[in-house]
Design a protein around this motif. Structure first.
Motif, PDB file in Angstrom:
ATOM      1  N   UNK A 214       0.845  -1.208   0.000  1.00 33.49           N
ATOM      2  CA  UNK A 214       0.000   0.000   0.000  1.00 33.49           C
ATOM      3  C   UNK A 214       0.870   1.243   0.000  1.00 33.49           C
ATOM      4  N   UNK A 215       1.978   1.175   0.764  1.00 33.80           N
ATOM      5  CA  UNK A 215       2.916   2.314   0.827  1.00 33.80           C
ATOM      6  C   UNK A 215       3.484   2.620  -0.571  1.00 33.80           C
TER       7      UNK A 215
ATOM      8  N   UNK B  46       2.108   2.041  -3.466  1.00 36.96           N
ATOM      9  CA  UNK B  46       1.072   2.673  -4.290  1.00 36.96           C
ATOM     10  C   UNK B  46       0.938   4.150  -3.956  1.00 36.96           C
ATOM     11  N   UNK B  47       0.969   4.465  -2.661  1.00 37.85           N
ATOM     12  CA  UNK B  47       0.926   5.873  -2.253  1.00 37.85           C
ATOM     13  C   UNK B  47       2.170   6.609  -2.738  1.00 37.85           C
ATOM     14  N   UNK B  48       3.320   5.906  -2.712  1.00 36.49           N
ATOM     15  CA  UNK B  48       4.565   6.510  -3.177  1.00 36.49           C
ATOM     16  C   UNK B  48       4.462   6.919  -4.644  1.00 36.49           C
ATOM     17  N   UNK B  49       3.916   6.041  -5.489  1.00 36.52           N
ATOM     18  CA  UNK B  49       3.752   6.355  -6.911  1.00 36.52           C
ATOM     19  C   UNK B  49       2.825   7.555  -7.093  1.00 36.52           C
ATOM     20  N   UNK B  50       1.765   7.580  -6.306  1.00 38.32           N
ATOM     21  CA  UNK B  50       0.824   8.686  -6.421  1.00 38.32           C
ATOM     22  C   UNK B  50       1.476   9.995  -5.995  1.00 38.32           C
ATOM     23  N   UNK B  51       2.237   9.979  -4.895  1.00 36.62           N
ATOM     24  CA  UNK B  51       2.856  11.206  -4.396  1.00 36.62           C
ATOM     25  C   UNK B  51       3.892  11.733  -5.385  1.00 36.62           C
ATOM     26  N   UNK B  52       4.672  10.835  -5.988  1.00 40.00           N
ATOM     27  CA  UNK B  52       5.679  11.282  -6.961  1.00 40.00           C
ATOM     28  C   UNK B  52       4.994  11.925  -8.160  1.00 40.00           C
ATOM     29  N   UNK B  53       3.897  11.330  -8.616  1.00 46.95           N
ATOM     30  CA  UNK B  53       3.153  11.905  -9.741  1.00 46.95           C
ATOM     31  C   UNK B  53       2.618  13.289  -9.385  1.00 46.95           C
ATOM     32  N   UNK B  54       2.070  13.418  -8.177  1.00 50.31           N
ATOM     33  CA  UNK B  54       1.555  14.724  -7.734  1.00 50.31           C
ATOM     34  C   UNK B  54       2.689  15.728  -7.624  1.00 50.31           C
TER      35      UNK B  54
ATOM     36  N   UNK C   6      -2.768   9.488   4.220  1.00 51.06           N
ATOM     37  CA  UNK C   6      -2.818   8.048   4.015  1.00 51.06           C
ATOM     38  C   UNK C   6      -1.491   7.397   4.414  1.00 51.06           C
ATOM     39  N   UNK C   7      -0.368   8.092   4.127  1.00 57.94           N
ATOM     40  CA  UNK C   7       0.918   7.605   4.605  1.00 57.94           C
ATOM     41  C   UNK C   7       0.897   7.498   6.133  1.00 57.94           C
ATOM     42  N   UNK C   8       0.368   8.523   6.770  1.00 60.23           N
ATOM     43  CA  UNK C   8       0.306   8.546   8.237  1.00 60.23           C
ATOM     44  C   UNK C   8      -0.534   7.384   8.767  1.00 60.23           C
ATOM     45  N   UNK C   9      -1.611   7.042   8.018  1.00 55.02           N
ATOM     46  CA  UNK C   9      -2.432   5.914   8.424  1.00 55.02           C
ATOM     47  C   UNK C   9      -1.647   4.614   8.418  1.00 55.02           C
ATOM     48  N   UNK C  10      -0.788   4.451   7.426  1.00 58.63           N
ATOM     49  CA  UNK C  10       0.048   3.247   7.387  1.00 58.63           C
ATOM     50  C   UNK C  10       0.984   3.216   8.590  1.00 58.63           C
ATOM     51  N   UNK C  11       1.587   4.379   8.898  1.00 57.96           N
ATOM     52  CA  UNK C  11       2.510   4.450  10.035  1.00 57.96           C
ATOM     53  C   UNK C  11       1.794   4.095  11.335  1.00 57.96           C
ATOM     54  N   UNK C  12       0.590   4.641  11.525  1.00 55.86           N
ATOM     55  CA  UNK C  12      -0.163   4.365  12.747  1.00 55.86           C
ATOM     56  C   UNK C  12      -0.533   2.888  12.844  1.00 55.86           C
ATOM     57  N   UNK C  13      -0.848   2.291  11.715  1.00 58.29           N
ATOM     58  CA  UNK C  13      -1.196   0.862  11.726  1.00 58.29           C
ATOM     59  C   UNK C  13      -0.001   0.020  12.164  1.00 58.29           C
ATOM     60  N   UNK C  14       1.171   0.338  11.641  1.00 53.62           N
ATOM     61  CA  UNK C  14       2.371  -0.406  12.045  1.00 53.62           C
ATOM     62  C   UNK C  14       2.671  -0.176  13.520  1.00 53.62           C
ATOM     63  N   UNK C  15       2.461   1.078  13.979  1.00 53.06           N
ATOM     64  CA  UNK C  15       2.688   1.378  15.397  1.00 53.06           C
ATOM     65  C   UNK C  15       1.758   0.554  16.284  1.00 53.06           C
ATOM     66  N   UNK C  16       0.507   0.423  15.859  1.00 51.00           N
ATOM     67  CA  UNK C  16      -0.445  -0.380  16.632  1.00 51.00           C
ATOM     68  C   UNK C  16      -0.011  -1.842  16.670  1.00 51.00           C
ATOM     69  N   UNK C  17       0.475  -2.344  15.530  1.00 50.06           N
ATOM     70  CA  UNK C  17       0.951  -3.725  15.494  1.00 50.06           C
ATOM     71  C   UNK C  17       2.124  -3.907  16.466  1.00 50.06           C
TER      72      UNK C  17
END
Length: 1239
Positions: free
Chosen positions: A21-22, A24-32, A86-97
Motif C-alpha cells: 500500500x505504501x 502505491x501511495x509513493x507512486x501517487x505522491x511522486x506523480x503529484x 494516508x501515509x500517516x495511516x500506514x505508520x499508525x497501523x504499524x505502530x499499533x501492530x
C-alpha cells in the motif's frame, strides 16, 4: 513459545501488505509532486508579460493565467496532503501492530509475562521473540521517519513557489523517489557496516523462519552530496524525526572537514556510517554526545588526528571501525571503558609499541590485517579474556609469530576458536587488482611457507607466474613489464627500467626458467597444504564458516587452472564436498553444489568420480527442494554433468530426474535462468535413447519426434515402436500427427516388414482422436491402408498387422470426413464406391473375428454420414450381404456383436423391411437381440445399439410383431421401462437412446391392435395406456413423449371398437302398447364420449385415463413432432364414431381449444397445419366456439391461407371451417363432399 513466534511472523506478513500500500501511495505522491513542480517552474515564465507576444495587449491576461496556475497548484497540494494522511495511516497501523506485539510478550503483566531469557530463546531456526519485537519497532520507526521526511519535502515545495529553483525541485523530487528511510527492493542481503563498498546503503530484510534466516531490520537515511551539502539546509531535519541510522555516501570520494559536521540533531542515532571518503583533520567532538550510538564506521579515510579520548563516553558502542586511515598515535586508555566493543582496528601505520593499552579491552574479534605492523605481538594480549578471533595477517611481522604465547593462549577462555593466520606477506596495497574478486585476491595472498622477495613482481606486488629478466638483471612479470613498455611507447618516453628509471638499450625479455620453476614448486607446496587443510575442514563437525571457507578455496583453486582440478581430485576432495550436501546448513549445501559444478567443469575424470555411487541421485533430490537457490544450483551441476555422454544415461536412470526437469520447464514459479538450464540439461540428455523415451512419457515429445524425422534407420525404428506404446492425450496426438504423420506413412508404405509394423502401431495410437485422424487423412494415409488390407501375395501383411491396419482405417473413417471425395484405389475409386464396399464385405466374410470387427466399424463410420450411407446400403443390397451381417448378432465376441448391431442400426432406416425379413427368417436372431437387451448389467453400448436396431424396424410389420409376441419379448421391454421410470437403473452414458428405443419397440403393439388379439390382451394385462400416459411427462425426452402420444392415438382409435354398449331390458306388453305413456329406460355409467362402458385398462379410453390435459400441455412443446403426435391423439376425441359434441366439451373443460387454434396460427410445418385445420373445423361445428372465433381475424386469416395454399383435402376442410364462421356462404359448394375422418 513457537506459537508466539508464528504470531509475529503473521504480523510481518501483514506488514508486507502495508508496504505494498505504501508503494502505491509513493507512486501517487511522486506523480503529484511532478505535476506541482511543473507548475512551479512555469510560474516564472508565465509571470513575464514579454512571453505573451501579441497577447500581452489583453488586459489582465498575465494575472488570469498566473491565478489559474496557482489554483491548479493549490488543488495538487491539497491532494498531496491527503496522500500524506494516508501515509500517516500506514505508520499508525504499524505502530499499533508494534504495541500489540509488546502486549503479547508481556502477557497482560501477570505470571505469563516472558523474561529476558525467554525473549532470546530460539525455537529451531526461527528468530527469537526479541528479534521479532525489535523488527516491528524498527519497521515503525523507519516508516515514521520516511513520513516525516515526506512531510518536510511537501512543506519545502510550498516555500519554493515564490523563488523556484530547478535544481532544488530536482533534489527534492529525487529525495522522494529514493525514499532514503525505506530500503531498496533489489538489495536483499544484510551488509556489514564496516564494508568499504559504495553501493546503496542498508536495506530491510524480512524472511520467514523456513528460510533459515533471522529477521534482520535496519533503518537508513541516506544523505547524498551533489557538489554541496543540500538536504541539511533545505529539509531542516528535526530531532523529532528520530533517525536511527545516518550514512553519508556519494558516487565519488569527496573531501570534507569532519570536524565541522554537526551531529547535534541526531541524538537518537544508533548507526553512523562515514566510510570511504577523504575525511581530514580531526574527529568531530560532537560524536561523543550521541548517547545511543552503537555502530561507528570511519574506515577508508585519511584521518591523521589522535583518537579522541571522549570516544570512551560512548558506552553503548559495540562496533568500531577505524581501518584504512593514517593513525600514528597510541590508543587512548579511555577506550578500555567500552566493555561491549567488538573492535576492528586496522590503521595503516600502527606499531605494536603503541598498543600497550589494548589488554584491558573485552574484545570479541581483533582484526589487524592490511597494515605494515612490525615487531612481534605483545604478550599483553593474554589478558584479553573475551578474545574469540585473532587475525594479524598481511603485515611485516618479524621473527616467530606468538613466540612467547602458546601456553598462555591455550589457557584463554575461548568461546569459538583462535584463528591464527600466519600468512606472511609483503604487500602495501598499491596494486590495483582489476577485475579480481575480493575472495580470489584473498586466497592468492594465503601462503603457508614464507614468501620471498624474489617471487614478487615489483610492479604488480604479486607472485609472478611468468618471470622475465631485463638486461640490467631486474625481474618482472611478463605481462606487467610488457604493459610498462607499451605505455612508454604510447607516451613517447624512453624505454627505462621501472625500478632504476635508467634507459635500457634493449627491451628483450629473457625468461627466468629457474625462478619460474622455483615459484611453481613453492606454489604447489602451498596449494597442497591448503587443500589438505580444506579436506580436514570438510566434515560434519566443522563450523559452518570453516566449511564455507574451504569450499570457496576449492572453487578458487579449480578456477585458477585445469591442473588444480586434478589436484583436487587426487586429494580426494570430491567425496568430501559431496558429503557436505547432507549438511543441515542451507548455505553449505548451496556452496557445495556450486563447488562441485566448478570442479567438474570440462573435466571428464572429475565427472566420473562425482557420478560414482549414489551421488547423482543425491543431486537430483535437490531439484525438488523448496529453496529455489538450491534447485538452481542443482540444475547447474546436472547441466555440467550432462555434457558427458557417458553420464547422460546415469542421470536419466535416477527415478524422477527427467520428470522433475520437464516440470521445471513448464513451471511458472521458476526463474528464467533455472528454466533455461533445465531445458539445456534435457537437450544434453537426449543423447541417450532411454532418456528420450522418458521425456516422451513425461510430455516432452519433441526429441522423440526429431529422432523419427532425422535419426538413423535403427533409431527411427526404435522410436516409432515406442511411440506405438506411448499413452498420449488428444492434443499430443494432434501434434504427433502433424509432425511425423507423413514420415510414418512413408515408412508404412516403403519400409521393411519390421519398420511397417512399428509405423502401423504408431499410426494406430495417434488415429484414435478425431482431429489427429483428419490430419492423417490429409497426409494421405487412406491409399496405403486400403492397399495393405486388400493386397494378397508375397508382400501382404500378416493377419496381426492387417488387424492393426483395419483398426487405423476404422479410427480414420469414424472421424467423419467426406470419404466419397477421397480416391483410395488405382481407378480413383472412393472408399464408399460400390466396388470398394463389396471388397470390404468380401474381406469381412473371409477373415477372423478381430479383423471382421474392425471392418464392420469401418462400415459403421461410412454409414454415419447422410451423404455416404446410401452408397453403403446400395452395395449391401446388391451383394446380398444382409443375411451374413445379421448372423454376426450371435457372435460370441462382444466387440464383433456391437459393431454388427451398430451397422444394422445405421442401415435399418433405408432397408428396414429387408432387415425384418432377415431377422424373422433365421431362427434365433431376433431372440438374440432381446437377450442382449435383457442383460442386467446396467446399460451398455451393445444394449443401446440392439434396442435401437429393433426400434428402427418397420413398426407396422405384423409378422415381426407377432413373432415378438410369441417370444414374450414385450413383457421384458415393459419391465425395463418401469425400472427406468422408478429409478432402479442408474443413469448412464447410453441411458437416453436405450430408453427411447424401449418405448419405440413397446409402441409396436399399438399398431397391430386391430389385427392381433394378443396385442389387445398384452395391452390390457400390462395397462399400457396408463404407462404411455405416464411417459407423456418424460420432460427432456422428446422422442419418448412423441412415441407415447402416437401410441395413445392408436389405443384411442381402438377404444371405439372395444367399448361395450349397455343392454336395455326388453319392453313388456303394456310398454309396447302404451309406449307413449311409459318412460324410456336411461343409460347409466356409460362413457360420455363413446356411449358405452369404458375404462383406461380395458378400452384404453383417454377420457377415463385423464390423459387429455397432459396431451393439451404438449401442444406448447418446442418440438414440432411432439406437437403433431399430441394433436393426433387429441383428434381422436373429435373423430367419427365418437360423440363429437361431447369431445368438444371435453376439450373445452381441459382448456384445449385455444392451444389447438394457436397451433393453426403458428404454421410450423405442413403436417401440423393439416391436422390443426381438421381439428379446428370439428371445433367450429359448435356454435359458441364458432361465434367466438369469428371475431378473431388471425384464425380467419389462417383458415383462408389454408384454403388458398394447402393440399386438396385440407382446402376442402378449410372451406367448411370458413363456412362455420360465415366467411364463405353456406350455398357456396366449390368442392364435392368427401370423407371427414381425421388425418
Amino acid at each position: 513459545m513457537e506459537g508466539l513466534v508464528k504470531k509475529y511472523q503473521q504480523r510481518f506478513r501483514k506488514v508486507r501488505g502495508l508496504m505494498e500500500e505504501w508503494e502505491q501511495l509513493q507512486s501517487r505522491l511522486i506523480s503529484q509532486f511532478s505535476n506541482a513542480s511543473a507548475i512551479i517552474e512555469r510560474l516564472k515564465v508565465i509571470g513575464d508579460c514579454n512571453n505573451y507576444g501579441n497577447l500581452k495587449s489583453v488586459d489582465g491576461i498575465v494575472d488570469a493565467v498566473v491565478r489559474k496556475q496557482l489554483e491548479s497548484l493549490q488543488t495538487i497540494l491539497l491532494s498531496m496532503n491527503k496522500t500524506l494522511e494516508e501515509f500517516r495511516g500506514v505508520v499508525l497501523t504499524i505502530e499499533k501492530m508494534y504495541r500489540d506485539g509488546r502486549q503479547l510478550v508481556k502477557g497482560g503483566g501477570g505470571s505469563n509475562q516472558l523474561n529476558a531469557k525467554q525473549l532470546r530463546q530460539r525455537i529451531g531456526i526461527k528468530p527469537c521473540l526479541a528479534d521479532c519485537l525489535d523488527g516491528l519497532m524498527i519497521l515503525h520507526e523507519m516508516h515514521q521517519a520516511e513520513y516525516l521526511l515526506k512531510s518536510s519535502v511537501v512543506s519545502a515545495l510550498s516555500a519554493l513557489t515564490l523563488k523556484p529553483s530547478s535544481s532544488d525541485l530536482g533534489a527534492l523530487q529525487q529525495l522522494l523517489i529514493d525514499q532514503p528511510n525505506i530500503p531498496k527492493e533489489e538489495d536483499k542481503t544484510t551488509q556489514k557496516h564496516s564494508s568499504r563498498d559504495a553501493s546503496p546503503t542498508i536495506q530491510m530484510m524480512i524472511e520467514d523462519a523456513d528460510t533459515q534466516t533471522q529477521t534482520i531490520l535496519f533503518l537508513v537515511l541516506e544523505i547524498r552530496y551533489h557538489g554541496r551539502v543540500v538536504y541539511f539546509s533545505k529539509l531542516a531535519i528535526r530531532p523529532e524525526a528520530s533517525l536511527t541510522f545516518l550514512q553519508i555516501q556519494s558516487s565519488s570520494r569527496w573531501e570534507i572537514s569532519f570536524g565541522k559536521l554537526n551531529f547535534s540533531y541526531f541524538l537518537n542515532l544508533v548507526r553512523l556510517g562515514l566510510a570511504n571518503h577523504e575525511l581530514i583533520w580531526s574527529i568531530s567532538p560532537q560524536i561523543s554526545f550521541l548517547p545511543k550510538l552503537r555502530y561507528l564506521n570511519l574506515s577508508s579515510n585519511n584521518l591523521t588526528c589522535e583518537l579522541q579520548s571522549s570516544l570512551g563516553n560512548l558506552s553503548q558502542l559495540v562496533d568500531l571501525d577505524f581501518s584504512f586511515n593514517h593513525f600514528f598515535t597510541s590508543i587512548p586508555p579511555e577506550l578500555c571503558n567500552l566493555k561491549n566493543l567488538v573492535f576492528e582496528l586496522v590503521p595503516k601505520h600502527l606499531h605494536w609499541s603503541k598498543t600497550h593499552s589494548l589488554g584491558t579491552l573485552s574484545f570479541g574479534r581483533f582484526v589487524l590485517g592490511l597494515n605494515i605492523i612490525s615487531g612481534s605481538i605483545p604478550t599483553i594480549l593474554v589478558i584479553l579474556s573475551k578474545l574469540t578471533a585473532l587475525d594479524p595477517s598481511r603485515n611485516y611481522i618479524n621473527g616467530q609469530l606468538f613466540n612467547a604465547l602458546p601456553v598462555q593462549l591455550l589457557s584463554l577462555d575461548w568461546k569459538e576458536k583462535v584463528y591464527l593466520d600466519q600468512m606472511a606477506e609483503s604487500w602495501d596495497g598499491s596494486y590495483d587488482h582489476g577485475s579480481q574478486s575480493d575472495e580470489s585476491y584473498q586466497f592468492e595472498r594465503l601462503h603457508v611457507e614464507p614468501i620471498y622477495d624474489a617471487f614478487v613482481c615489483p610492479l604488480t606486488k604479486q607472485v609472478m607466474s611468468d618471470p622475465v629478466t631485463l638486461e640490467n638483471g631486474h625481474t618482472f612479470e611478463r605481462e606487467a613489464i610488457e604493459k610498462w613498455f607499451k605505455e612508454c611507447r604510447e607516451s613517447g618516453s624512453k624505454m627505462v627500467c621501472p625500478l632504476t628509471l635508467k634507459e635500457l638499450r634493449s627491451t628483450e625479455l629473457n625468461p627466468s626458467m629457474a625462478l619460474q620453476n622455483t615459484i611453481e614448486e613453492w606454489t604447489a607446496r602451498n596449494e597442497a597444504v591448503q587443500l589438505d587443510t580444506a579436506r580436514r575442514s570438510l566434515n560434519p563437525g566443522s563450523p559452518e564458516s570453516d566449511v564455507l571457507h574451504s569450499l570457496k578455496y576449492i572453487q578458487y583453486m579449480s578456477h585458477k587452472s585445469r591442473s588444480n582440478k586434478h589436484a583436487v581430485r587426487h586429494a580426494d576432495l570430491i567425496p568430501k564436498v559431496v558429503e557436505m550436501l547432507k549438511s543441515t546448513s542451507r548455505r553449505v549445501r548451496c556452496k557445495a553444489l556450486e563447488t562441485l559444478q566448478i570442479v567438474v567443469e570440462d573435466d571428464a575424470d572429475n565427472k566420473a568420480i562425482l557420478a560414482e555411487g549414489d551421488n547423482v541421485r543425491t543431486i537430483v533430490k535437490f531439484l525438488s527442494h523448496e529453496q529455489s537457490i538450491e534447485r538452481e544450483e542443482a540444475v547447474s551441476l546436472l547441466l555440467e554433468l550432462s555434457k558427458s555422454e557417458a553420464l547422460c544415461e546415469k542421470i536419466g536412470s535416477v527415478n524422477g530426474a527427467i520428470l522433475i526437469l520437464v516440470g521445471m520447464i513448464s513451471s511458472k514459479s521458476e526463474n528464467l535462468s533455472t528454466v533455461e538450464k533445465a531445458d539445456k540439461t534435457l537437450g544434453n540428455l537426449e543423447k541417450c535413447e532411454n532418456n528420450v523415451r522418458q521425456m516422451a512419457e513425461n510430455g516432452r515429445l519433441r526429441p522423440l519426434l526429431n529422432q523419427i524425422l532425422e535419426g538413423p534407420p535403427e533409431t527411427k525404428l526404435s522410436m516409432a515402436s515406442y511411440l506405438g506404446e506411448l499413452v498420449m492425450n488428444n492434443d499430443v496426438k494432434v501434434l504427433v500427427a502433424r509432425t511425423v504423420g507423413s514420415s510414418l506413412i512413408n515408412i508404412m508404405r516403403s519400409g521393411n516388414m519390421q519398420s511397417r509394423e512399428a509405423a502401423l502401431k504408431a499410426l494406430n495410437q495417434i488415429s484414435f482422436h478425431e482431429a489427429s485422424a483428419k490430419v492423417l487423412i490429409e497426409a494421405g494415409i487412406l491409399p496405403p491402408l486400403v492397399k495393405d488390407l486388400f493386397t494378397v501375395g508375397t508382400n501382404q501383411l500378416p493377419m496381426r498387422l492387417k488387424e492393426v491396419a483395419a483398426t487405423i482405417l476404422a479410427n480414420v473413417v469414424n472421424s467423419g470426413d467426406d470419404f466419397d471425395l477421397i480416391p483410395v484405389g488405382p481407378d480413383h475409386h472412393s472408399l464408399v464406391s460400390e466396388d470398394m464396399v463389396h471388397n470390404l464385405l468380401h474381406l469381412i466374410s473371409n477373415t477372423g473375428p478381430a479383423i471382421e470387427c474392425k471392418l464392420l466399424q469401418v462400415l459403421v463410420g461410412l454409414t454415419s454420414s447422410s451423404s455416404t450411407v446410401l452408397n453403403v446400403v446400395a452395395a449391401i443390397k446388391s451383394s446380398g450381404a444382409i443375411n451374413s451381417l445379421v448372423q454376426f448378432i450371435e457372435a460370441p465376441q462382444r466387440d464383433l456383436r456391437v459393431a454388427s448391431i451398430k451397422l444394422l442400426q445405421k442401415v435399418s432406416p433405408h432397408m428396414g423391411q429387408e432387415l425384418a425379413d432377415a431377422l424373422c427368417g433365421v431362427v434365433g436372431q431376433l431372440g438374440s437381440l432381446f437377450k442382449v437387451v435383457a442383460e442386467n448389467i446396467g446399460i451398455t453400448e451393445e444394449q443401446a445399439a440392439a434396442i435401437g436396431l429393433l426400434a428402427e424396424l418397420p413398426e407396422r410389420d405384423l409378422g415381426l410383431t407377432r413373432q415378438m409376441l410369441d417370444e414374450s419379448s414385450f413383457p421384458l421391454i415393459i419391465s425395463r421401462v418401469v425400472k427406468i421410470q422408478q429409478g432402479e437403473i442408474r443413469s448412464a452414458r447410453f441411458m437416453t437412446p436405450f430408453f427411447e428405443g424401449l418405448v419405440r419397440v413397446l409402441s409396436r403393439v399399438t399398431f397391430v391392435l386391430a389385427d392381433e388379439p394378443d396385442a389387445i390382451k398384452l395391452a390390457r394385462e400390462h395397462n399400457l395406456a396408463a404407462l404411455f400416459i405416464q411417459l407423456l411427462q418424460s420432460n427432456g425426452l422428446d422422442n419418448v413423449q412423441m412415441v407415447s402420444a402416437m401410441a395413445l392415438e392408436n389405443l384411442a382409435q381402438e377404444s371405439k371398437n372395444l367399448t361395450r354398449l349397455p343392454e336395455l331390458p326388453p319392453p313388456n306388453l303394456c310398454a309396447s302398447i302404451f309406449s307413449c305413456f311409459i318412460k324410456q329406460p336411461v343409460k347409466t355409467g356409460s362413457c360420455r364420449l363413446h356411449g358405452g362402458t369404458c375404462s383406461l385398462k380395458e378400452t384404453f379410453c383417454l377420457l377415463e385415463g385423464q390423459a387429455v390435459e397432459k396431451l393439451v400441455a404438449l401442444l406448447d412443446h418446442t418440438n414440432e413432432k411432439v406437437v403433431e403426435a399430441a394433436l393426433a391423439a387429441i383428434s381422436t376425441l373429435l373423430d367419427d364414431g365418437v360423440d363429437i359434441e361431447q369431445g368438444v366439451a371435453v376439450l373445452c373443460e381441459a382448456g384445449g381449444v385455444r392451444p389447438i387454434l394457436d397451433v393453426l396460427l403458428e404454421k410450423r410445418t405442413e403436417n401440423l397445419r393439416r391436422r390443426a385445420v381438421w381439428a379446428a373445423e370439428r371445433l367450429l361445428r359448435t356454435d359458441d366456439i364458432a361465434y367466438d372465433v369469428s371475431g378473431d381475424p388471425n384464425v380467419s386469416t389462417a383458415l383462408v391461407d389454408a384454403f388458398q395454399h394447402a393440399d386438396y383435402r385440407t382446402r376442402q376442410i378449410a372451406e367448411r371451417a370458413l363456412k362455420h364462421v360465415d366467411k364463405i356462404p353456406n350455398f357456396s359448394g366449390i368442392y364435392p363432399n368427401t370423407g371427414q375422418t381425421a388425418f
